[in-house]
Design an enzyme around this catalytic site. Structure first.
Site, short mmCIF file in Angstrom:
data_model
loop_
_atom_site.label_atom_id
_atom_site.label_comp_id
_atom_site.label_asym_id
_atom_site.label_seq_id
_atom_site.Cartn_x
_atom_site.Cartn_y
_atom_site.Cartn_z
N ASP A 45 0.84 -1.19 0.00
CA ASP A 45 0.00 0.00 0.00
C ASP A 45 0.87 1.24 0.00
O ASP A 45 2.09 1.18 0.21
CB ASP A 45 -1.04 -0.01 1.13
CG ASP A 45 -0.43 0.15 2.50
OD1 ASP A 45 0.75 0.49 2.61
OD2 ASP A 45 -1.16 -0.08 3.47
N ASN B 182 -3.90 12.93 -0.09
CA ASN B 182 -5.27 13.41 -0.27
C ASN B 182 -5.49 14.74 0.43
O ASN B 182 -6.12 15.66 -0.12
CB ASN B 182 -6.26 12.37 0.26
CG ASN B 182 -6.45 11.20 -0.68
OD1 ASN B 182 -6.30 11.34 -1.89
ND2 ASN B 182 -6.78 10.04 -0.13
N ASP C 90 -6.45 9.91 -6.48
CA ASP C 90 -6.96 8.99 -7.50
C ASP C 90 -5.99 8.88 -8.67
O ASP C 90 -5.80 7.79 -9.25
CB ASP C 90 -8.32 9.48 -8.01
CG ASP C 90 -9.43 9.27 -6.99
OD1 ASP C 90 -9.20 8.56 -5.99
OD2 ASP C 90 -10.53 9.83 -7.19
N GLU D 89 -6.05 2.22 -0.69
CA GLU D 89 -4.71 2.27 -1.30
C GLU D 89 -3.98 0.94 -1.16
O GLU D 89 -2.76 0.88 -1.32
CB GLU D 89 -3.88 3.40 -0.67
CG GLU D 89 -3.50 3.21 0.78
CD GLU D 89 -4.52 3.71 1.77
OE1 GLU D 89 -4.14 3.95 2.92
OE2 GLU D 89 -5.71 3.89 1.40
#
Length: 336
Positions: A208, A216, A225, A251
């Protein structure tokens, strides 16, 4: 005798005169009924043709003895050929069948002769190169010393496209286009079965993104994204065709690596880690930023191995990598 002067004597008896009139009316009525029947048949033919066009359904008749083949008008349209220049025959039909489906066609004809009918789907290649799907239903009808197949053809190309799209949606992640958790688990179970039977090596990489929440929060969710989408595209392009990259959620990602031992899997994970690190991303505001990942690697080990065990080890390795600084690859110790 006065009455005799008022009757024209044409040499026929009263019975003959009456019969002639009745016969003329009967013939006219029969002709009228025949004409109405012809009009009704023509109307039914036009209706049938229209129904076939609407349903994309055509009718055919094949003589297995002479190989003569009749097609209704809709079939010419489905196959993309001109009835003025194309003559249907069994040989001409087979020439338009998708090569990988020829064997199925041959088997279907034999099956129809044995069981009285066949029901199959196959592909055709039109003269313009377009590949389309059709659905055929047929009945076998012996007629004297001839063998007749009568059937229908329906264009199911759009249906097949929809089925393919639904299959893709059922096993892929909408954002990234990678396989989803459900499909990943199905394939992992299949590889475990192969491992138990043949002992072929199989490994799993879980990874991840490091500090993804920070990406973010700092650059916005569209930037986050973008990271997921761009890295997923690189995975599809650079991994082997038999490797299974999947987005498990958020993620968190996974790689299923068939025919890959632990050492090779560590090499793949390191390659992916470096690939992500080399990428440069840009936010909607034009700010450039980078990302990194941490990987946990595990491999099937022993005949008592389970899916839960290999995933647990990979997950533990991943979080060990997180605890010891991130942006690294941690693998099983048993094979180190």
């Amino acid at each position: 005798m006065k009455g005799s002067h008022n009757r024209i004597d044409d040499g026929s008896s009263p019975e003959e005169t009456h019969g002639s009139g009745s016969g003329g009316g009967s013939c006219q009525r029969i002709r009228r009924e025949l004409e109405e029947a012809r009009e009704e048949i023509a109307h039914l033919k036009r209706t049938l043709h229209r129904v076939q066009q609407i349903a994309r359904l055509g009718y055919w008749r094949l003589s297995l003895k002479s190989n003569e083949l009749y097609w209704s008008a809709v079939i010419y349209d489905i196959f993309g050929v001109d009835p003025k220049t194309f003559t249907p025959s069994l040989q001409a039909f087979k020439a338009m069948v998708y090569p990988e489906d020829i064997e199925s066609i041959e088997s279907a004809i034999v099956r129809a002769q044995q069981q009285g009918q066949h029901d199959m789907e196959h592909r055709i290649i039109r003269p313009d190169g377009e590949i389309r799907w059709v659905h055929e239903l047929a009945d076998y009808m012996p007629e004297g010393d001839d063998q007749i197949l009568i059937g229908t053809v329906r264009d199911i190309t759009e249906q097949k496209r929809l089925e393919l799209r639904l299959r893709q949606l059922s096993r892929t992640d909408e954002l990234t286009g990678l396989f989803n958790r459900r499909y990943f688990m199905q394939r992992l179970l299949q590889e475990l079965a192969r491992y138990r039977r043949y002992g072929r090596p199989t490994s799993v990489v879980l990874f991840d993104f490091d500090h993804f929440k920070r990406i973010n929060d700092t650059h916005g969710h569209p930037a986050g994204d973008q990271v997921l989408v761009n890295v997923s595209k690189l995975l599809r392009e650079r991994l082997r065709t038999n490797d299974i990259p999947a987005r498990l959620g958020g993620e968190e990602f996974a790689l299923l690596l068939p025919e890959t031992d632990l050492e090779e899997a560590v090499g793949v994970a390191e390659k992916v880690r470096q690939m992500v690190l080399e990428q440069e991303f840009t936010s909607e505001e034009g700010h450039r930023f980078e990302a990194s990942i941490t990987c946990g690697v595990s491999a099937f080990h022993g005949t008592e191995e389970t899916v839960e065990a290999i995933l647990h080890r990979a997950d533990q390795n991943l979080y060990q990598g997180k605890r010891t600084g991130r942006n690294r690859v941690i693998a099983d110790e048993w094979n180190s």
